[in-house]
Write a protein that holds these residues in place. Structure first.
Motif, PDB file in Angstrom:
ATOM      1  N   ALA B 233       0.844  -1.198   0.000  1.00 38.91           N
ATOM      2  CA  ALA B 233       0.000   0.000   0.000  1.00 38.91           C
ATOM      3  C   ALA B 233       0.883   1.253   0.000  1.00 38.91           C
ATOM      4  O   ALA B 233       0.633   2.217  -0.728  1.00 38.91           O
ATOM      5  CB  ALA B 233      -0.923  -0.005   1.222  1.00 38.91           C
ATOM      6  N   ASN B 234       1.920   1.185   0.806  1.00 38.96           N
ATOM      7  CA  ASN B 234       2.872   2.280   0.886  1.00 38.96           C
ATOM      8  C   ASN B 234       3.541   2.537  -0.462  1.00 38.96           C
ATOM      9  O   ASN B 234       3.698   3.686  -0.892  1.00 38.96           O
ATOM     10  CB  ASN B 234       3.951   1.885   1.899  1.00 38.96           C
ATOM     11  N   ALA B 235       3.911   1.440  -1.131  1.00 42.51           N
ATOM     12  CA  ALA B 235       4.588   1.561  -2.421  1.00 42.51           C
ATOM     13  C   ALA B 235       3.655   2.106  -3.500  1.00 42.51           C
ATOM     14  O   ALA B 235       4.111   2.559  -4.548  1.00 42.51           O
ATOM     15  CB  ALA B 235       5.149   0.201  -2.844  1.00 42.51           C
ATOM     16  N   MET B 236       2.346   2.032  -3.252  1.00 40.46           N
ATOM     17  CA  MET B 236       1.385   2.577  -4.219  1.00 40.46           C
ATOM     18  C   MET B 236       1.089   4.052  -3.939  1.00 40.46           C
ATOM     19  O   MET B 236       0.180   4.639  -4.513  1.00 40.46           O
ATOM     20  CB  MET B 236       0.066   1.792  -4.163  1.00 40.46           C
ATOM     21  N   GLY B 237       1.809   4.619  -2.997  1.00 40.50           N
ATOM     22  CA  GLY B 237       1.653   6.044  -2.731  1.00 40.50           C
ATOM     23  C   GLY B 237       0.680   6.369  -1.612  1.00 40.50           C
ATOM     24  O   GLY B 237       0.338   7.526  -1.400  1.00 40.50           O
ATOM     25  N   ILE B 238       0.221   5.343  -0.890  1.00 43.78           N
ATOM     26  CA  ILE B 238      -0.710   5.607   0.210  1.00 43.78           C
ATOM     27  C   ILE B 238       0.095   5.939   1.465  1.00 43.78           C
ATOM     28  O   ILE B 238       0.974   5.170   1.867  1.00 43.78           O
ATOM     29  CB  ILE B 238      -1.614   4.388   0.463  1.00 43.78           C
TER      30      ILE B 238
END
Lengths: 254, 359
Positions: B233-238
């Motif tokens: 999720a973090n890597a998707m910009g969240i």
């Protein structure tokens, strides 16, 4: 023009120096592969570029901008998307929902507008969904849209994960072993997809052990060994490089 | 999907009205008191359900937020300001119409803050405390997060229990009614019984609509992704940290609103509302309801709280919820109310081998 310019990067874990003075450039619009034996520091390097780890020293320029030490979500916003060596799809969500998450940085609706379900959020939702459908079509996986992501075949999960990263509309795409666990036919399909992605104008940096994939599609290859860069050249030259053959490719394979 | 959601909400409204009519027809209107109280507890539970079930963050301290809401409001609406009525600040408040003057038992003049003002202050306090606590605490995961929130709950409990100004073990009583609109106030007056039932459940409907919208929005999707694979999720910009924190604060506000209204309805609040067993109860109910299932949490929350408030569990009240939590965690960690329940029951009584994996 280099879209990614890594200079003198260092990272150690306790006494182990995982990445030692590594520097390289990735030309915009190219495919560059990162190879090396297990434990050579490839994944560490990926984690440094994507912000999961921050380097002890050195710079990472993306475009002209230093991005070292930024948080992963900030790096994603700048235009670097990634996939994972061990597939990290969101369970209990359909394939299309997974890809819709990739649209996060290109949409805005927050807690308040979400709770009030303001009309602006409906339009945004349908834009997110439509764009995600286009991406699934591009990758040839439209028929999987409503399947639960973790129930898909392994090869399909890899493609969904690629789709999720593409949905970010990245300038640079980091693929961590995109062919791991795939059979030969699937690997060939993955190679086609990666070249198709490159043809969209997206720069690709990938870590991979499958040499046929690496040598067929890469414009340039970097070889790491024990955290150090030992070669950085076009595939043909790499295959002939004596040092690379010694540490990695092996005499018999060469 | 959207139409489905509207249908569910209409069904909820129909059930709420039908329940009230049923109590009227069967001459069991006294049930409305406990039904009203269950409504306020249900507010806590649906907010917590979103935090636990969707965002994947446990909290064993939500009774603390309920108590912060209730106590702040109770204190501010009962604290007599008449001895300091000439102070500039109090005069200012009075000019702004934020003070109400009433007569106490002995005919003396008592001056205190208007319930609306107290309500707003209670919510603002909750938001500040939730951000201050959630900021550092939500960096923890799993058991550590559970322990830290438990610590927060314990602190609130000990503070209200030990503070003289908050009535110590007796709590605060004689909390005035909360006039929402002329003629309808949140209070235990018999004449207001039906009104209060609809105020409580109206709030629940409103809360459900907000949370259902959120679940089906971009933010809801992001929250579910954090639950599933936080690194991805973090890597998707969240910004996963901020999303978790915001969700924590929203669920705290739901708990505080329940606390404020129930305090005015009961005319008081005591330290037991802040106790750990209350927090455990809320988590148990979310678990029975099916973790990521708002409707399940609402149904179980209303039914179990109603039974508890009617005294069906006798002096084993807290023990019942403890046992429920253990049984749910052992046999159906994804909760009771979900679609594939029956295949699971078969599995438990059959081989039941991969039970641990689902946890």
């Amino acid at each position: 023009m280099a879209i990614l310019d890594v200079r003198d990067l260092n990272k150690s874990f306790g006494g182990l120096q995982a990445v030692k003075d590594v520097g390289f450039r990735v030309t915009a619009g190219s495919i560059k592969a990162l190879i090396g034996p297990n434990g050579a520091g490839k994944t560490t390097l990926f984690n440094l570029i994507s912000g999961v780890l921050s380097p002890d020293s050195g710079t990472i320029l993306f475009g002209e901008m230093p991005v070292q030490g930024m948080k992963p979500h900030q790096i994603a916003e700048k235009g670097i998307a990634r996939t994972f060596q061990h597939i990290r799809l969101f369970p209990k969500m359909t394939a299309i929902e997974n890809i819709m998450i990739g649209r996060h940085t290109h949409s805005r609706a927050g807690f308040i507008s979400g709770m009030l379900s303001l009309p602006g959020t409906w339009k945004e939702e349908s834009r997110i969904r439509n764009r995600s459908r286009e991406i699934m079509e591009f990758l040839g996986i439209s028929s999987l849209a409503e399947s639960e992501s973790t129930s898909l075949a392994y090869g399909q999960q890899r493609i969904v994960e690629l789709g999720r990263a593409l949905a970010c509309e990245p300038k640079l795409l980091l693929l961590d072993e995109p062919a791991a666990g795939l059979n030969m036919k699937e690997t060939a399909e993955m190679a086609d997809l990666i070249t198709k992605v490159r043809d969209l104008g997206i720069t690709v940096l990938l870590v991979e052990h499958d040499m046929s994939l690496v040598m067929n599609i890469s414009d340039e290859v970097i070889v790491l060994s024990y955290g150090e860069k030992i070669a950085d050249d076009v595939p043909l030259a790499i295959q002939k490089n004596a040092e690379v053959i010694r540490v990695y490719l092996g005499e018999a394979d060469a | 999907m959207t139409r489905n959601r509207h249908l569910q909400v209409f069904l909820l409204i129909a059930v709420i009205i039908a329940t009230q009519l049923a109590t009227m027809l069967t001459d069991t209107q006294h049930y409305l008191t406990q039904l009203t109280m269950s409504g306020y507890y249900a507010l806590v539970i649906i907010g917590l359900c979103l935090l636990i079930g969707y965002a994947g963050q446990i909290s064993l301290g939500h009774a603390g937020f309920f108590a912060i809401g209730g106590y702040t409001s109770a204190f501010l609406t009962t604290y007599d300001l008449s001895p300091v009525r000439d102070k500039a600040f109090i005069v200012l408040l009075s000019r702004m119409g934020l003070l109400v003057s009433t007569e106490d038992l002995y005919g003396g003049q008592v001056l205190h803050l208007h319930p609306w003002a107290a309500f707003l202050i209670a919510i603002i306090c909750t938001i500040i405390i939730a951000y201050a606590v959630g900021g550092p605490v939500l960096k923890l995961k799993g058991h550590y997060l559970a322990m830290a929130t438990l610590g927060f709950g314990t602190i609130v409990y000990k503070v209200v229990l030990g503070t003289e100004g908050l009535g110590a073990a007796d709590g605060i009583s004689d909390v005035p009614g909360f006039t929402l609109l002329p003629g309808s106030e949140v209070s235990g007056k018999l004449s207001q019984r039906i009104t209060n039932y609809y105020i409580a459940w109206g709030l629940v409907i409103f809360g459900m609509v907000l949370l259902l919208n959120l679940v089906h929005s971009r933010v809801g999707r992001a929250l579910r992704s954090i639950h599933g694979a936080e690194d991805a999720a973090n890597a998707m910009g969240i910004n996963t940290g901020r999303y978790k924190l915001n969700m924590f604060v929203i669920s705290a506000v739901f708990a505080a609103i329940g606390g404020v209204f129930l305090t005015h309805y009961n005319g008081g609040i005591g330290p037991s509302e802040a106790s750990i067993m209350k927090s455990v109860r809320y988590v148990a109910i979310v678990a029975v309801g099916g973790m990521a299932n708002l409707w399940g949490a609402l149904v179980m929350g209303s039914v179990l709280n109603f039974l508890s408030l009617r005294g069906y569990f006798g002096s084993y009240d807290d023990a019942v919820f403890g046992v429920i939590l253990i049984i749910i965690m052992l046999f159906t960690p994804e909760g009771l109310l979900r679609r594939d329940l029956f295949s699971d029951i078969r599995e438990v009584f059959g081989t039941g081998k991969d039970r641990g994996e689902r946890a």
